[in-house]
Scaffold this active site. Structure first.
Site, short mmCIF file in Angstrom:
data_model
loop_
_atom_site.label_atom_id
_atom_site.label_comp_id
_atom_site.label_asym_id
_atom_site.label_seq_id
_atom_site.Cartn_x
_atom_site.Cartn_y
_atom_site.Cartn_z
N LYS B 190 0.71 -1.15 0.13
CA LYS B 190 0.15 -0.02 0.00
C LYS B 190 0.84 1.10 -0.14
CE LYS B 190 -1.92 2.88 2.82
NZ LYS B 190 -2.07 3.98 1.99
N GLY B 242 6.26 4.15 8.97
CA GLY B 242 5.69 5.47 9.10
C GLY B 242 5.61 6.13 10.54
N SER B 243 4.52 6.60 11.00
CA SER B 243 4.68 7.32 12.11
C SER B 243 4.70 6.30 13.45
CB SER B 243 3.50 8.41 12.30
OG SER B 243 2.29 7.51 12.62
N THR B 244 5.16 6.61 14.54
CA THR B 244 5.01 5.91 15.80
C THR B 244 3.40 5.71 16.11
OG1 THR B 244 7.22 6.20 16.75
CG2 THR B 244 5.72 5.59 18.14
N GLY B 247 2.23 3.02 14.10
CA GLY B 247 2.89 1.93 14.40
C GLY B 247 2.22 1.17 15.69
N GLU B 264 9.13 0.45 11.20
CA GLU B 264 10.07 1.21 11.05
C GLU B 264 9.44 2.73 11.37
OE1 GLU B 264 12.24 3.99 10.33
OE2 GLU B 264 12.45 3.60 8.33
N CYS B 298 12.69 9.78 8.30
CA CYS B 298 12.40 9.46 9.60
C CYS B 298 13.83 9.74 10.83
CB CYS B 298 11.99 7.79 9.68
SG CYS B 298 13.11 7.09 8.47
N GLU B 395 8.78 14.60 17.10
CA GLU B 395 9.16 14.63 15.62
C GLU B 395 8.38 15.64 14.63
OE1 GLU B 395 8.23 10.95 13.12
OE2 GLU B 395 10.23 11.00 12.33
#
Lengths: 281, 486
Positions: B190, B242-244, B247, B264, B298, B395
């Site tokens: 995706k 992607g973002s934490t 995740g 990641e 990142c 971030e």
């Protein structure tokens, strides 16, 4: 009159000290009183493990291997006592003997891993640039272990040993129904050279202690050998809050089962760091 | 688009835009399932826009739940045959893909820049060559998998779902697909909502390479498509970059399901400059660390830690250098800093920068005229930052660097490690022994000495702590796509 035996009061092992639960609570196993650890005890244990983490990780691999070997020696010397504890808890004597022997051998197996892990999991990376680049395993930090009920001793040793060999410190929640072997193991490890706080062992109610451990924000990884799917799912959810590494194992019921996945067990509590250092100007 | 010359730029370059007339983009792109482009079940198409101009480039189908289901079924059906191919033959398909990426490199670079806003210089010199290199690397692994997991017999996991971000669209697709396919998995990728185009060109490349149908599916769409993939019962593994925050949602969703997962995630990486560093070289590394790809990286060096004795000198040099950055048309071959990827990301950057000012840090942004249309943010430097400021902890994912200072090496290490994240770090020093010591003490997955944002398919990449788990690149990048067979 027969001599009256001196009965032992079992204690938690936190930060290298044998302590009662801060809650003052206890449960009875056979004729023994054992402490019923609290959420606060879990927090104290994680704090102790965190303090011990950097010095333990900084020791040389050779030294960590020597210390784990010394722990195996100490365990071997308490063989008879631990066999008695396991038979009292319901194992037959040949089972108990096999379990203690396997526990010693598993500890020895992982003692030998300390100075081989880097060579097996690490790599020199042939990057297309003038750099010396390498990737090396490092301990993830503080590892939570949920020990199985059976085999109570071997199942615990099989989860704690790889975490220690990889350079982590450990907070383990012992079997709720059979905590004595684990509490006795604390006394064995307590007279080996394992520094205080590197291993912390807590008895008590799983339903109370395990969620407190799984939710702790200063824990890096969870190894779950409880064999309880619902508890495993709850742990996974709690772990996600701080992106903890989780792994679930069936309780290791023999030496072979405890070591056949040894590299995967070590990798589950290991980070890989890639460094780039310039070559030339 | 025209960019006004700036006073601080000593001389001006003539515009040097890359041509776009060689592109053969379709008017609309379908989903890529079962080896063919197809209509989505619910006939939903969305425009994908150029963030530098806000103009629509083309329309792209967004997958719905039925499409996700169909992609999983075709991937499942294709997987045993794919895994049963002789290893060297599977490898040859990946070699073909690598070659085709190289052959179409110019087109891919231009499309990457159009769709995502990154400077052409970066898509041309970094994203596309590294994507090809990644396929080459893992193509060679396909018939050597047993060396990837020492002393174990291994097999593919099965069908994997892979969700990639918008900052390095094709490169992240390569990082995900190459090892998955080499190991004998089939994959459903995706791409990100705002940058689907190069993944769809990669689908064309899969066709040109005659990759068997169903081995790769590509399902554009927003987060709902990713969520549908994660919730679907038919997958053996999810790999997410992607973002934490997302995740964490994925890890929670997969609790108790036995689905393999690698993450990641975000970072707030420390770039540490010691007083013995070559400062001019360090300035280039700082700029590359935080302004590369508009800071949409990142592992961006977003926390700059400077030793007190050289703090003022280094800030002066850095500020001068920042004044010479060329911001504007991403297609211009001289552009250093391109467009922010989306309106949403621009808003996030603006919010955090405003928080930095409110909390008392000192802001300096490069004074440059930005194009009127599109999403832009001038390179920004924050000094007087306290470790508790949001701009030191969160971030930003934009061209914004927060400066902290330190006196001793121990303090540098403590400050660098004082983060929930642990993705990357930089060390600038000319002392080798010190660099090795500091690198060992940093709790980060990648540590660069005297360089930054350097990637290579042979070198494992991934985070500590809340920056995720699992590695991509090298033999370590195979393990998340293999299981041990007894």
């Amino acid at each position: 009159m027969d001599r009256l035996p001196v009965r032992k009061t079992y204690k938690l092992w936190i930060g290298g000290a044998f302590v009662r639960s801060e809650s003052g609570r206890s449960d009875t196993v056979g004729v023994f009183n054992i402490p019923r650890g609290s959420r606060k005890d879990v927090r104290d244990a994680v704090a102790a493990a965190r303090r011990a983490a950097e010095p333990w990780a900084k020791r040389t691999a050779y030294n960590r291997g020597q210390i784990l070997y010394r722990a195996a020696e100490a365990l071997e010397s308490r063989r008879a006592q631990l066999i008695a504890v396991l038979t009292d808890a319901g194992s037959d004597s040949s089972q108990a003997e096999a379990e203690v022997d396997a526990a010693v051998d598993v500890l020895l197996h992982y003692a030998g891993w300390t100075d081989k892990l880097q060579g097996v999991l690490g790599a020199i990376n042939p990057v297309a640039a003038p750099f010396l680049s390498f990737s090396l395993p490092e301990p993830t930090g503080v590892v939570g272990v949920v020990a199985p009920d059976a085999p109570a001793l071997l199942g615990l040793v099989a989860e704690v040993s790889p975490a220690l060999a990889a350079g982590n410190t450990v907070v383990a929640i012992l079997s709720e129904s059979r905590p004595l072997a684990g509490l006795d193991l604390a006394e064995v490890l307590g007279v080996s050279d394992i520094p205080g706080g590197v291993v912390n062992l807590l008895s008590g109610r799983r339903g109370e202690l395990v969620p407190a451990l799984g939710a702790h924000r200063d824990l890096n990884a969870i190894v779950d050998a409880s064999g309880e799917p619902a508890l495993g799912t709850e742990l996974d959810k709690l772990a996600a809050e701080t992106i903890k590494r989780t792994s679930h194992h069936a309780a290791a019921s023999s030496y072979e089962l405890a070591v056949e996945d040894s590299l995967e067990r070590l990798a589950a509590v290991t980070e890989l760091k890639t460094a780039w250092h310039p070559v030339g100007a | 688009m025209s960019v006004e010359p700036r006073a601080s730029i000593v001389w001006d370059y003539a515009p040097s835009p890359e041509a776009t007339d060689h592109l053969r983009l379709s008017e609309r792109y379908g989903l890529f399932i079962d080896g063919a482009f197809c209509e989505p079940a619910q006939a939903r198409y969305e425009p994908t826009i150029n963030p530098a101009t806000e103009e629509t480039i083309t329309e792209v189908a967004w997958a719905g739940p039925q499409d996700v289901q169909r992609a999983i079924e075709t991937a499942r059906a294709a997987q045993p045959r794919w895994a049963a191919l002789p290893d060297r033959e599977r490898g040859k398909y990946l070699f073909r893909i690598a070659r085709l990426i190289q052959e179409r490199a110019r087109e891919l670079a231009v499309v990457e820049t159009l769709d995502g806003g990154k400077p052409l210089r970066e898509s041309r010199d970094v994203d596309i060559p590294l994507a090809a290199a990644h396929f080459f690397h893992y193509a060679g692994w396909a018939d050597k998998l047993r060396y990837g997991m020492v002393a174990r017999d291994v097999a593919a996991l099965g069908v994997v779902g892979q969700i990639v971000p918008w900052n390095f669209p094709l490169l992240m697709a390569a990082w995900k697909l190459a090892p998955a396919l080499a190991c004998g998995n089939t994959a459903i990728l995706k791409p990100a909502e705002t940058t689907p185009l190069t993944a769809l060109l990669l689908a064309e490349i899969c066709q040109e390479a005659e990759l068997p149908a169903g081995v790769v599916s590509i399902l554009p769409g927003d987060g709902a498509v990713g969520a549908a993939l994660v919730r679907s019962p038919g997958l053996d593994k999810i790999a997410f970059t992607g973002s934490t925050a997302v995740g964490r949602e994925i890890q929670t969703e997969l609790a108790g399901r036995g689905v393999e997962l690698t993450l990641e995630l975000g970072g707030k990486s420390a770039n540490i400059v010691f007083e013995d560093a070559a400062l001019d070289q360090a300035v280039e590394g700082i700029v590359n660390g935080i302004f590369f790809n508009q800071g949409h990286v990142c592992c961006a060096g977003s926390r700059l830690l400077i030793q007190e004795s050289v703090h003022d000198e280094l800030i002066a040099k850095l500020w001068t250098r920042m004044g010479r950055l060329r911001i504007g048309d991403p297609l211009d071959k001289n552009t250093d800093v391109g467009a922010i990827n989306s309106a949403e990301q621009l808003e996030r950057i603006e919010t955090l920068v405003a928080a930095g000012e409110e909390e008392g840090a000192t802001r300096r942004s490069v004074a440059c005229s930005l194009p009127e249309r599109g999403y832009w943010f001038a390179p920004t430097l924050f000094t007087e930052v306290s470790p508790a400021h949001r701009i030191a902890e969160e971030e930003i994912f934009g061209p914004v660097v927060s400066v902290l200072s330190f006196r001793t090496q121990a303090e540098a290490i403590e400050k660098a490690n004082n983060s929930r994240y642990g993705l990357a770090a930089g060390i600038w020093t000319d002392k080798g022994a010190k660099a090795f010591e500091v690198a060992a003490a940093l709790r980060a997955g990648v540590v660069w000495q005297n360089t930054y944002n350097h990637f290579d398919p042979t070198a494992a990449f991934g985070g500590y702590k809340e920056s995720g788990f699992g590695r991509e690149g090298g033999s370590a990048g195979l393990r998340p796509y293999l299981k041990v067979v007894r």
